[in-house]
Design an enzyme around this catalytic site. Structure first.
Site, PDB file in Angstrom:
ATOM      1  N   ARG A 134      38.696  -9.353 -18.944  1.00 27.92           N
ATOM      2  CA  ARG A 134      39.913  -9.448 -17.408  1.00 27.92           C
ATOM      3  C   ARG A 134      40.056 -10.426 -16.754  1.00 27.92           C
ATOM      4  O   ARG A 134      39.208 -11.745 -16.730  1.00 27.92           O
ATOM      5  CB  ARG A 134      39.336  -8.289 -16.300  1.00 27.92           C
ATOM      6  CG  ARG A 134      40.214  -8.131 -16.048  1.00 27.92           C
ATOM      7  CD  ARG A 134      40.848  -7.181 -14.826  1.00 27.92           C
ATOM      8  NE  ARG A 134      39.486  -7.701 -13.583  1.00 27.92           N
ATOM      9  CZ  ARG A 134      38.349  -7.720 -12.571  1.00 27.92           C
ATOM     10  NH1 ARG A 134      37.711  -6.704 -13.397  1.00 27.92           N
ATOM     11  NH2 ARG A 134      37.451  -8.411 -11.598  1.00 27.92           N
ATOM     12  N   GLU A 156      39.276 -16.718 -12.186  1.00 26.73           N
ATOM     13  CA  GLU A 156      38.166 -16.417 -13.469  1.00 26.73           C
ATOM     14  C   GLU A 156      38.294 -16.045 -14.608  1.00 26.73           C
ATOM     15  O   GLU A 156      39.722 -14.614 -14.998  1.00 26.73           O
ATOM     16  CB  GLU A 156      36.687 -15.996 -12.883  1.00 26.73           C
ATOM     17  CG  GLU A 156      37.309 -14.545 -12.664  1.00 26.73           C
ATOM     18  CD  GLU A 156      36.072 -14.036 -12.039  1.00 26.73           C
ATOM     19  OE1 GLU A 156      34.999 -15.187 -11.811  1.00 26.73           O
ATOM     20  OE2 GLU A 156      35.807 -12.647 -11.041  1.00 26.73           O
ATOM     21  N   ASN A 158      36.494 -12.689 -16.971  1.00 27.15           N
ATOM     22  CA  ASN A 158      35.463 -11.886 -17.149  1.00 27.15           C
ATOM     23  C   ASN A 158      35.422 -11.393 -18.527  1.00 27.15           C
ATOM     24  O   ASN A 158      36.388 -10.559 -19.266  1.00 27.15           O
ATOM     25  CB  ASN A 158      35.662 -10.260 -16.391  1.00 27.15           C
ATOM     26  CG  ASN A 158      36.085 -10.798 -14.439  1.00 27.15           C
ATOM     27  OD1 ASN A 158      34.510 -11.517 -14.369  1.00 27.15           O
ATOM     28  ND2 ASN A 158      37.391 -10.641 -14.294  1.00 27.15           N
ATOM     29  N   SER A 163      35.568  -4.484 -14.026  1.00 30.32           N
ATOM     30  CA  SER A 163      35.356  -3.086 -13.515  1.00 30.32           C
ATOM     31  C   SER A 163      37.285  -2.772 -13.302  1.00 30.32           C
ATOM     32  O   SER A 163      37.530  -3.676 -13.777  1.00 30.32           O
ATOM     33  CB  SER A 163      35.134  -3.040 -12.786  1.00 30.32           C
ATOM     34  OG  SER A 163      34.585  -4.275 -12.039  1.00 30.32           O
ATOM     35  N   LYS A 336      31.415 -19.788 -15.641  1.00 28.04           N
ATOM     36  CA  LYS A 336      32.275 -20.778 -15.316  1.00 28.04           C
ATOM     37  C   LYS A 336      32.068 -22.331 -15.655  1.00 28.04           C
ATOM     38  O   LYS A 336      33.744 -22.863 -15.880  1.00 28.04           O
ATOM     39  CB  LYS A 336      31.659 -21.183 -13.716  1.00 28.04           C
ATOM     40  CG  LYS A 336      32.105 -18.923 -12.790  1.00 28.04           C
ATOM     41  CD  LYS A 336      33.440 -19.099 -12.504  1.00 28.04           C
ATOM     42  CE  LYS A 336      33.557 -17.519 -11.473  1.00 28.04           C
ATOM     43  NZ  LYS A 336      32.339 -16.940 -12.246  1.00 28.04           N
ATOM     44  N   LYS A 398      32.010 -22.331  -6.541  1.00 28.42           N
ATOM     45  CA  LYS A 398      31.383 -21.779  -7.874  1.00 28.42           C
ATOM     46  C   LYS A 398      30.054 -22.044  -8.679  1.00 28.42           C
ATOM     47  O   LYS A 398      30.528 -22.059  -8.868  1.00 28.42           O
ATOM     48  CB  LYS A 398      33.157 -20.569  -8.330  1.00 28.42           C
ATOM     49  CG  LYS A 398      33.957 -20.544  -7.515  1.00 28.42           C
ATOM     50  CD  LYS A 398      34.900 -20.253  -8.430  1.00 28.42           C
ATOM     51  CE  LYS A 398      35.946 -19.594  -8.238  1.00 28.42           C
ATOM     52  NZ  LYS A 398      36.919 -18.146  -8.946  1.00 28.42           N
ATOM     53  N   GLU A 402      28.451 -14.255 -13.634  1.00 20.52           N
ATOM     54  CA  GLU A 402      29.360 -13.710 -13.180  1.00 20.52           C
ATOM     55  C   GLU A 402      29.554 -13.500 -12.196  1.00 20.52           C
ATOM     56  O   GLU A 402      28.579 -13.069 -11.520  1.00 20.52           O
ATOM     57  CB  GLU A 402      29.456 -12.758 -14.427  1.00 20.52           C
ATOM     58  CG  GLU A 402      30.160 -12.991 -15.881  1.00 20.52           C
ATOM     59  CD  GLU A 402      31.770 -13.475 -15.705  1.00 20.52           C
ATOM     60  OE1 GLU A 402      31.979 -13.009 -15.110  1.00 20.52           O
ATOM     61  OE2 GLU A 402      31.804 -14.233 -16.671  1.00 20.52           O
ATOM     62  N   GLY A 403      30.671 -12.977 -11.244  1.00 23.41           N
ATOM     63  CA  GLY A 403      30.034 -11.527 -10.708  1.00 23.41           C
ATOM     64  C   GLY A 403      30.266 -11.989  -9.174  1.00 23.41           C
ATOM     65  O   GLY A 403      30.324 -13.173  -8.232  1.00 23.41           O
ATOM     66  N   ARG A 489      43.756  -6.185  -7.479  1.00 23.41           N
ATOM     67  CA  ARG A 489      42.807  -6.343  -6.087  1.00 23.41           C
ATOM     68  C   ARG A 489      43.271  -6.963  -4.896  1.00 23.41           C
ATOM     69  O   ARG A 489      43.810  -7.710  -4.864  1.00 23.41           O
ATOM     70  CB  ARG A 489      42.280  -6.312  -6.209  1.00 23.41           C
ATOM     71  CG  ARG A 489      40.405  -5.812  -7.175  1.00 23.41           C
ATOM     72  CD  ARG A 489      39.399  -6.372  -6.667  1.00 23.41           C
ATOM     73  NE  ARG A 489      39.376  -7.261  -7.260  1.00 23.41           N
ATOM     74  CZ  ARG A 489      37.717  -7.900  -8.310  1.00 23.41           C
ATOM     75  NH1 ARG A 489      37.042  -7.557  -8.096  1.00 23.41           N
ATOM     76  NH2 ARG A 489      38.027  -8.908  -8.707  1.00 23.41           N
TER      77      ARG A 489
END
Lengths: 515, 515
Positions: A134, A156, A158, A163, A336, A398, A402-403, A489
């Site tokens: 994604r 970013e 993914n 999700s 990243k 950052k 991930e996350g 989102r």
């Protein structure tokens, strides 16, 4: 853009309008599984020890306005991104160069790399690899030239556990339903037209990705029933998002899947001598399934590895013959640092992976400038920018991981760096803040209606199945590659983090507008 | 039958087997809207004032064993039952004879009849009538002859607010899913074969019933958008059952519907001078819809009429040009008294409505003997049986009204009658207890697993749209008539009431077995 072109969107709602809209959202969402398990702050586990309660997933009451051209840009470029990250994951040599400076300072990245090396030593036995990617963007309003132009800038990319694909399809259906039953006031329906709503087929399309991997695995080597394994966290409040993929996989492709809590991996799976992965369900331990595809919805965060055993579990799965979604190298490609290396101004790397200049330039256009915090020329410049409050104000810091939830924003950056040994600075990247145009919406969460300014993040899903090569002369090949729907989102513009499950945002859909 | 043929069904479950089964039920149910709003005893309204929480509807973990021949018998006879009750509803003269002795003693029946008379005086303006029926049966094990024979015996015939059609389809899908993902132990799958599970298409088929009425209404008389009105109770914990019909109506037939709390009828609807029914949604009061069909999911119980205004509301809807599902006369045809008159041994009434002797004999075979408690010969015999504990032990005493929860069973009957003025006795009917063969299952409700002996009730849905006649020489005609899927409701055999929403039972599906 919309802030000016549609200042009254979404419109003020009378109490009766809001009640009707909310009632429809509450009922439709549960009837269609647009749901999450309630947070402990809402329902304590002692009240519902069996965990049967559910609630509407955080959603926006209206579809957010989104520039048509930017939406199409994001969808159109996804196949190129799939190709790019597949190529990176296949290029161990390049990846090692990129990752090596992180290994010493980011224990998690180091452990992932060691796991890869251990598998490599034993020999990889599966040359197919699946990505359910994604790519996340925000609309960037650039007023540096003459007038203001809008374009997508990547937040970013993914490569693991992308999700909300299971819920996103449902939200776009919800907004379409609300339009159909006249739940939107006339002033809104002047803007929300059936043609301007975009359905996301992410559930079906991602499940189809798992299905092609399952099929590409080939015949059972053990004569046992084949299955896909969803490796998950436990407990998982966002379980329905994942379940929708499982159900679509079963209904549309006839492929059976099981959920395996990551920390139970070694308990319920074993490797045959040829490293075929077998799964024994806890309810029926004597019955073994042969696993074609391991789909990680866990294992992306250091929190998933509290014990050394968890690293053995990851190694165990990685060594297996099952197709991994993603493999360790694909997981690492999502650092990243990789994004930064590609997006550092004047970077030579993109053309290594995308031979078509036209395609590369389209991808390049979606990069926001990202700098390393190291002793390169770009890094020195970045450190200068990041350590002074005034210049830091245009940036976000950052970690490589991930996350969400670990970013440091704007003026907080200098103090954050001051508190961190400088040797650890290269574990972070400095990214120019994307400046999205102001928007408004109403978020519905836990029964509460929150109205205000919002920031939207467009995620575009991609499916890619490829064959890994064996070096420069055999670089492998992409077998399947498609764009797989989208996620919008939306979070309140007071919050700087956007994870919906973490309680900071909502699932949304796009109402396309021409600027 | 099953008690002997499958003594180990459902099998004992290990803790791991039960956990896996329950986890799958919990997730699948919410993902597919097989849900209810939690009871106040589970979640207090102060905790969830917006009412966003939901929980798995009470379901059985396994499909219950059901005799194949009895299942087919129930489905095959439904069209005859539709025809029968349509004919009764069209025969005002006959219905008046039956109902008149109740009017004095059952205030609710009296009010319904007065409402009919008031509409009649004004003149009925809609000659179409829709029935969404459900005929409820139990398997009766008859050992009076040589050996034991099994057959269906009718418990009751519902002409109004026949519920659970929306959830029943989902339960049969759930059990099929559980079989597919190997959630049932091998000892159970020796019995549960894919071929033995019966899917219920009740959601789609009942929605199709509303769609044919909507279409038969014809063109809008006011130029306004046409809609169907679901007249409902508020609050409604079983809202998803109803919502599934609404969503199917919209998705499969493109027909828009609205939910109108019964007590708000006069606030949000009005009659044009030609008695066209207009609905003004509270969220948009200036926009009027023309109502084609009024679908009552409320108004079947005296509790729905606490104020005189509620009777005015019923009259208002009944006088309208909208097609009613059901009309007052159809509602009255559902009185237990009608069932009793048809099912009293040697009753001459059945042949009045079913001219085909073969059809009539099939219907007759499903009647359990039912007696009036009046001064007829059959009534005197019934009173003798009901007032002595030993003979009363084979009977159940039921009020004329719809809706469970008011029955008196077996030895409790004599004292109940003793406490009631004898003039009120004719408001009840005495029915021979149906003796179902012993069965076992596991009910899952509010997170609790309850295992034990159960009693199953098979409901068969029927859709019937007819044109009312204008007397003996113009008896009207049936326009559409079909069987519309089934419901299996299962309760613990310690409970003598079977309403799932009331907390006494669970929604189930049939696993057919040959005896």
């Amino acid at each position: 853009m919309p802030a000016d072109s549609s200042p009254g969107y979404p419109p003020e709602l009378s109490p009766e309008e809001e009640r009707y809209l909310v009632t429809n959202v509450k009922d439709w969402s549960i009837a269609h599984g647009l749901a999450v398990r309630p947070a402990p702050s809402f329902v304590e586990s002692s009240q519902d020890p069996a965990g049967v309660l559910a609630t509407t997933a955080p959603v926006t009451l209206f579809p957010s306005l989104f520039p048509h051209t930017c939406f199409e840009q994001g969808l159109a470029i996804q196949k190129a991104y799939n190709e790019l990250y597949s190529a990176i994951a296949r290029d161990e040599e390049w990846l090692q160069e990129i990752v090596k400076e992180l290994i010493e300072i980011d224990d998690f990245v180091g452990k992932l790399w060691q796991t890869h090396l251990a598998v490599k030593e034993a020999g990889y036995v599966q040359d197919l690899s699946l990505g359910l990617f994604r790519s996340d963007y925000m609309v960037h309003s650039d007023s540096s030239g003459s007038g203001t132009s809008l374009g997508l800038k990547q937040v970013e990319f993914n490569t693991i556990a992308s999700s909300f694909g299971g819920l996103s399809s449902q939200v776009s259906n919800l907004h379409k339903y609300l339009l159909t039953v006249d739940a939107y006031p006339p002033s809104a329906t002047a803007i929300i037209k059936p043609d301007s709503l975009r359905q996301s087929n992410s559930t079906s399309s991602l499940a189809q990705g798992l299905a092609v991997a399952h099929k590409a695995y080939g015949q059972s080597r053990t004569g046992r029933t084949l299955c896909v394994l969803f490796v998950v966290q436990e407990p998982e409040r966002n379980v329905f998002d994942q379940r929708h993929l499982e159900y679509a996989l079963l209904e549309e492709s006839g492929v059976c899947s099981f959920r395996l809590p990551f920390h139970q991996t070694l308990l319920h799976t074993k490797l045959e001598s040829d490293r075929t992965l077998l799964y024994s369900p806890p309810n029926s331990p004597s019955y073994l399934y042969e696993v074609t595809t391991v789909y990680f919805r866990a294992g992306y965060s250091p929190d998933d590895y509290p014990k050394e055993e968890d690293w053995r579990a990851r190694l165990h799965l990685e060594k297996s013959r099952a197709i991994k979604c993603p493999s360790i190298l694909t997981h690492l490609a999502g650092c990243k640092k990789v994004q930064q290396v590609l997006a550092t101004p004047h970077s030579p790397h993109l053309k290594r992976f995308l031979s078509d200049d036209g395609v590369a330039s389209h991808v390049l256009a979606t990069f926001a400038p990202i700098y390393p915090l190291d002793d390169s020329e770009a890094g020195k410049e970045a450190i200068r920018l990041a350590t002074h409050p005034e210049t830091a104000n245009r940036y976000v810091l950052k970690p490589q991981r991930e996350g969400g939830g670990n970013n440091t924003y704007r003026k907080a950056i200098p103090q954050f760096l001051k508190d961190l040994p400088q040797t650890h600075w290269p574990a972070y990247i400095l990214m120019e803040m994307i400046e999205p145009p102001p928007l408004r919406n109403i978020i519905f969460r836990n029964g509460e209606v929150q109205r205000g300014g919002v920031i939207c993040e467009l995620g575009v899903y991609g499916v890619c199945l490829w064959r890994n090569g064996s070096g420069k002369n055999a670089p492998g090949e992409v077998l399947h590659n498609w764009e797989a729907g989208y996620l919008l989102r939306t979070k309140g513009d007071q919050s700087e983090e956007g994870g919906v499950a973490a309680g900071f945002g909502a699932v949304d859909s796009c109402c396309l507008v021409d600027i």
